[in-house]
Design a protein around this motif. Structure first.
Motif, PDB file in Angstrom:
ATOM      1  N   ALA A 350      -7.795   9.646  26.843  1.00 39.40           N
ATOM      2  CA  ALA A 350      -7.614   9.778  25.401  1.00 39.40           C
ATOM      3  C   ALA A 350      -7.170  11.181  24.999  1.00 39.40           C
ATOM      4  N   GLY A 351      -7.393  12.167  25.854  1.00 38.06           N
ATOM      5  CA  GLY A 351      -7.002  13.541  25.540  1.00 38.06           C
ATOM      6  C   GLY A 351      -5.696  13.976  26.150  1.00 38.06           C
ATOM      7  N   VAL A 352      -5.012  13.083  26.873  1.00 40.21           N
ATOM      8  CA  VAL A 352      -3.726  13.436  27.475  1.00 40.21           C
ATOM      9  C   VAL A 352      -2.679  13.595  26.370  1.00 40.21           C
ATOM     10  N   PRO A 353      -1.851  14.642  26.382  1.00 40.15           N
ATOM     11  CA  PRO A 353      -0.816  14.809  25.352  1.00 40.15           C
ATOM     12  C   PRO A 353       0.109  13.604  25.289  1.00 40.15           C
ATOM     13  N   SER A 354       0.486  13.245  24.086  1.00 42.84           N
ATOM     14  CA  SER A 354       1.269  12.018  23.903  1.00 42.84           C
ATOM     15  C   SER A 354       2.634  12.092  24.570  1.00 42.84           C
ATOM     16  N   ILE A 355       3.216  13.289  24.667  1.00 45.71           N
ATOM     17  CA  ILE A 355       4.535  13.406  25.283  1.00 45.71           C
ATOM     18  C   ILE A 355       4.489  13.009  26.751  1.00 45.71           C
ATOM     19  N   SER A 396       6.622   0.083  22.188  1.00 51.09           N
ATOM     20  CA  SER A 396       5.337  -0.560  21.883  1.00 51.09           C
ATOM     21  C   SER A 396       4.400  -0.503  23.083  1.00 51.09           C
ATOM     22  N   LEU A 397       4.933  -0.731  24.282  1.00 55.67           N
ATOM     23  CA  LEU A 397       4.104  -0.672  25.482  1.00 55.67           C
ATOM     24  C   LEU A 397       3.580   0.744  25.735  1.00 55.67           C
ATOM     25  N   THR A 398       4.432   1.719  25.506  1.00 59.12           N
ATOM     26  CA  THR A 398       4.015   3.109  25.708  1.00 59.12           C
ATOM     27  C   THR A 398       2.882   3.480  24.765  1.00 59.12           C
ATOM     28  N   LEU A 399       3.004   3.095  23.498  1.00 61.53           N
ATOM     29  CA  LEU A 399       1.925   3.395  22.548  1.00 61.53           C
ATOM     30  C   LEU A 399       0.686   2.552  22.835  1.00 61.53           C
ATOM     31  N   ALA A 400       0.871   1.344  23.369  1.00 58.74           N
ATOM     32  CA  ALA A 400      -0.291   0.544  23.774  1.00 58.74           C
ATOM     33  C   ALA A 400      -1.053   1.251  24.884  1.00 58.74           C
ATOM     34  N   LEU A 401      -0.321   1.820  25.822  1.00 54.98           N
ATOM     35  CA  LEU A 401      -0.959   2.569  26.898  1.00 54.98           C
ATOM     36  C   LEU A 401      -1.657   3.812  26.355  1.00 54.98           C
ATOM     37  N   LEU A 402      -1.027   4.451  25.380  1.00 56.93           N
ATOM     38  CA  LEU A 402      -1.599   5.664  24.788  1.00 56.93           C
ATOM     39  C   LEU A 402      -2.913   5.375  24.065  1.00 56.93           C
ATOM     40  N   THR A 403      -2.981   4.234  23.385  1.00 56.10           N
ATOM     41  CA  THR A 403      -4.169   3.909  22.587  1.00 56.10           C
ATOM     42  C   THR A 403      -5.166   3.032  23.341  1.00 56.10           C
ATOM     43  N   LEU A 404      -4.866   2.654  24.563  1.00 53.92           N
ATOM     44  CA  LEU A 404      -5.766   1.791  25.336  1.00 53.92           C
ATOM     45  C   LEU A 404      -7.165   2.394  25.496  1.00 53.92           C
ATOM     46  N   PRO A 405      -7.317   3.690  25.802  1.00 54.49           N
ATOM     47  CA  PRO A 405      -8.679   4.236  25.926  1.00 54.49           C
ATOM     48  C   PRO A 405      -9.511   4.082  24.663  1.00 54.49           C
ATOM     49  N   VAL A 406      -8.891   4.194  23.505  1.00 55.15           N
ATOM     50  CA  VAL A 406      -9.626   4.061  22.246  1.00 55.15           C
ATOM     51  C   VAL A 406     -10.213   2.664  22.115  1.00 55.15           C
ATOM     52  N   VAL A 407      -9.403   1.657  22.413  1.00 51.91           N
ATOM     53  CA  VAL A 407      -9.872   0.271  22.303  1.00 51.91           C
ATOM     54  C   VAL A 407     -10.960  -0.014  23.332  1.00 51.91           C
ATOM     55  N   ILE A 408     -10.793   0.492  24.560  1.00 55.98           N
ATOM     56  CA  ILE A 408     -11.798   0.262  25.607  1.00 55.98           C
ATOM     57  C   ILE A 408     -13.141   0.852  25.209  1.00 55.98           C
ATOM     58  N   GLU A 463       2.596   8.670  15.699  1.00 54.67           N
ATOM     59  CA  GLU A 463       3.140   9.348  16.873  1.00 54.67           C
ATOM     60  C   GLU A 463       4.667   9.427  16.798  1.00 54.67           C
ATOM     61  N   VAL A 464       5.201  10.540  17.240  1.00 54.38           N
ATOM     62  CA  VAL A 464       6.650  10.739  17.226  1.00 54.38           C
ATOM     63  C   VAL A 464       7.167  11.146  18.603  1.00 54.38           C
ATOM     64  N   ALA A 465       6.487  12.103  19.242  1.00 56.32           N
ATOM     65  CA  ALA A 465       6.997  12.687  20.486  1.00 56.32           C
ATOM     66  C   ALA A 465       7.310  11.650  21.558  1.00 56.32           C
ATOM     67  N   PRO A 466       6.395  10.715  21.908  1.00 57.71           N
ATOM     68  CA  PRO A 466       6.741   9.755  22.956  1.00 57.71           C
ATOM     69  C   PRO A 466       7.850   8.799  22.545  1.00 57.71           C
ATOM     70  N   LEU A 467       7.933   8.488  21.243  1.00 61.22           N
ATOM     71  CA  LEU A 467       8.944   7.538  20.789  1.00 61.22           C
ATOM     72  C   LEU A 467      10.352   8.078  20.936  1.00 61.22           C
ATOM     73  N   MET A 468      10.497   9.392  20.877  1.00 62.89           N
ATOM     74  CA  MET A 468      11.819   9.985  21.025  1.00 62.89           C
ATOM     75  C   MET A 468      12.408   9.701  22.407  1.00 62.89           C
ATOM     76  N   LEU A 469      11.540   9.395  23.371  1.00 62.69           N
ATOM     77  CA  LEU A 469      12.003   9.140  24.734  1.00 62.69           C
ATOM     78  C   LEU A 469      12.158   7.660  25.032  1.00 62.69           C
ATOM     79  N   VAL A 470      11.488   6.789  24.290  1.00 61.93           N
ATOM     80  CA  VAL A 470      11.434   5.385  24.702  1.00 61.93           C
ATOM     81  C   VAL A 470      11.935   4.398  23.646  1.00 61.93           C
ATOM     82  N   GLY A 471      12.747   4.831  22.689  1.00 62.46           N
ATOM     83  CA  GLY A 471      13.335   3.811  21.832  1.00 62.46           C
ATOM     84  C   GLY A 471      13.746   4.199  20.434  1.00 62.46           C
TER      85      GLY A 471
END
Length: 552
Positions: A350-355, A396-408, A463-471
């Protein structure tokens, strides 16, 4: 005093003060965004004045955008000649428009330089598809090559101009419909025919009957395309000779195309009710149309649609995986060193930078998974990638992976709060472990699952930073949902409100024009996130009320 401190009342006051400060900060932020952003759409009066500088006077026409106090020392150091000797001067920012003739949309003027300031009754603002707003005085109107009205300050000329604009807008909408829907559908069909021929060629299946059928389909599509091209040519010809002449503030009379006009208004003649109607129309345009002029004009509907669709897809993807992982860790896994290590790893994720997630999504989802999908299912389209390029699904998959720890974490905490007696009672009544989990435990944990989803939505939507790379891209007016099979195009690039804010605020060549849209888009993003969260909170509260009796 010591007794008062020990009573705990100071902590109550401190907590109340902290909550009050937080509420004031939130209200202040939203108010700032609303005033600076949505105030941009209000039709302010047009001001005409003379500007005296170094003994020479020039005319100026435009709208007052901003005023601020500037020290005389700062102005003199910038080389500006001042008449007065005061310590502070009022500096005014005017939007003068006419960028194609004056070079810039905005100009700073000192209040002491202005003379003969007034609001001319027939000063108009013309919103254009290109070159921004135009300020001036209507001189004449020509429709289909024939001058139908002329004369400044003549109501008949203004009425003819409005009628010509309405006709031009209707023709543009028809052109847009034909190009986007009908010709877009034909292009989609032509591409399907090309891919079918390519598949036959790759398979070595030279079937004359199949090739003849594809050739017939292509001929039908070509014929439909030629008919549409003739319709488009006719529509373009119908508005090509519609022109209007406008007198600029410096006396020049320039000829412009009505086909490039969005609307024209006379703000100095508008009543309060008319201004309110204009404001609503502009606000609706902002919410429902595509951007133009490097995203500094027009609307943000593609970005709204892309943001909401990405969040919904992310929610659908992250919830099952998060719940399954939490159920395994809490209900099935043996509680020991390995399980504790996994929980620590999940919390650290959950603390890994989004980029970092963006880089992973680009490398794994796009290049590896997407490349394999192209090789298996879309080989006929290669070397042009279908899923082997950034798109909506990978974002969507990248952000799902990013937010997965929160849901768990949220789901596991909810499962841990369910008493063991509930599980044991269900098992004692003859239910299997799976039935107990599915019919008793998970329904009772559903409020916690919704809490995790709420936190995931709140983080992912901004979130913006990861999206710039994936879509996400700067401009994608075509929505990922249309009438062409398969109707939802998850491989398509899309727009996002967060990236739109970044692009308009930091990449726009016209900073002053973009600034109000940054505030408006930021407020819109906050509202959308709040609506998504309120929807999830409402559902969570219903679930909590439904299963409250079981918890007690």
């Amino acid at each position: 005093m010591l007794t008062w401190i020990r009573s705990g009342e100071p902590l109550i006051w401190a907590n109340g003060a902290a909550v009050s400060i937080s509420v004031i900060a939130v209200v202040g932020l939203i108010s700032l965004l609303a005033v600076r952003g949505f105030g941009h759409f209000w039709p302010n009066n047009i001001i005409q004045s003379g500007v005296v500088y170094d003994g020479q006077e020039s005319a100026q026409l435009g709208v007052l955008v901003e005023e601020k106090q500037v020290s005389g020392e700062q102005l003199r150091s910038a080389g500006i000649t001042l008449v007065g000797a005061g310590p502070f001067f009022n500096r005014m920012l005017f939007k003068q428009g006419n960028r194609d003739f004056l070079g810039s949309d905005f100009v700073w003027v000192l209040e002491e330089q202005l003379v003969d300031t007034h609001n001319p009754e027939w000063a108009m603002v013309v919103e254009r598809l290109e070159w921004g707003n135009q300020y001036g005085f209507l001189h004449s109107v020509t429709v289909r090559g024939e001058r139908v009205a002329e004369g400044e300050g003549v109501p008949r000329t203004w009425q003819a101009f409005q009628q010509a604009i309405a006709g031009s807008v209707a023709v543009r909408e028809e052109i847009h419909r034909i190009e986007r829907k009908e010709i877009g559908s034909i292009n989609h069909g032509m591409e399907a025919v090309r891919l079918a021929e390519r598949k036959l060629e790759m398979a070595g299946d030279v079937n004359p009957g199949a090739l003849a059928e594809l050739a017939e389909q292509r001929a039908v599509l070509d014929a439909e395309y030629r008919v549409l091209q003739q319709q488009l040519a006719s529509l373009y010809d119908s508005i090509r000779d519609d022109r209007y002449e406008v007198r600029l503030v410096d006396g020049r009379i320039v000829d412009q195309a009505i086909a490039k006009v969005v609307r024209a208004t006379l703000p100095n003649q508008m009543s309060l009710l008319q201004k309110m109607g204009h404001y609503v129309a502009k606000l609706w345009e902002f919410l429902s149309t595509e951007p133009r002029e490097a995203n500094t004009e027009g609307g943000v509907f593609p970005a709204i649609f892309g943001t909401v669709m990405m969040v919904l897809l992310m929610s659908v993807m992250v919830t099952p995986f998060g719940v399954i992982a939490a159920v395994y860790l809490r209900e099935y896994a043996r509680q020991g060193l390995v399980t504790r290590t996994i929980r620590v790893a999940v919390n650290n994720l959950a603390g890994v930078p989004s980029i970092v997630y963006g880089v992973f999504g680009l490398g794994f989802f796009v290049y590896i998974v997407g490349g394999e999908l192209d090789s298996l299912f879309f080989s006929a389209a290669l070397p042009s990638p279908t899923f082997g390029t950034p798109g909506l699904m990978w974002a969507s998959l990248t952000l799902a992976l990013l937010t997965l720890p929160v849901v768990i974490v949220a789901t596991e905490e909810g499962l841990s709060r369910i008493p063991s007696a509930v599980r044991e009672g269900s098992l004692a009544l003859g239910a299997t472990r799976a039935e107990t989990l599915w019919r008793v435990v998970l329904p009772m944990a559903s409020p916690a699952i919704m809490t995790g989803l709420i936190l995931a939505v709140a983080r992912a939507a901004g979130e913006v930073a990861p999206l710039m790379l994936v879509g996400v891209v700067k401009l994608a007016p075509s929505l990922p949902v249309d009438g062409n099979y398969p109707f939802v195009h998850l491989d398509q690039k899309f727009m996002h409100l967060g990236f739109h804010i970044y692009d308009v605020g930091f990449q726009s060549p016209n900073v002053e024009a973009a600034r109000p849209l940054v505030y408006a888009t930021a407020l819109l993003l906050v509202i959308i996130i709040a609506l998504l969260n309120f929807t999830a909170v409402s559902l969570r509260n219903r679930l909590r009320e439904r299963y409250k009796s079981l918890e007690s």
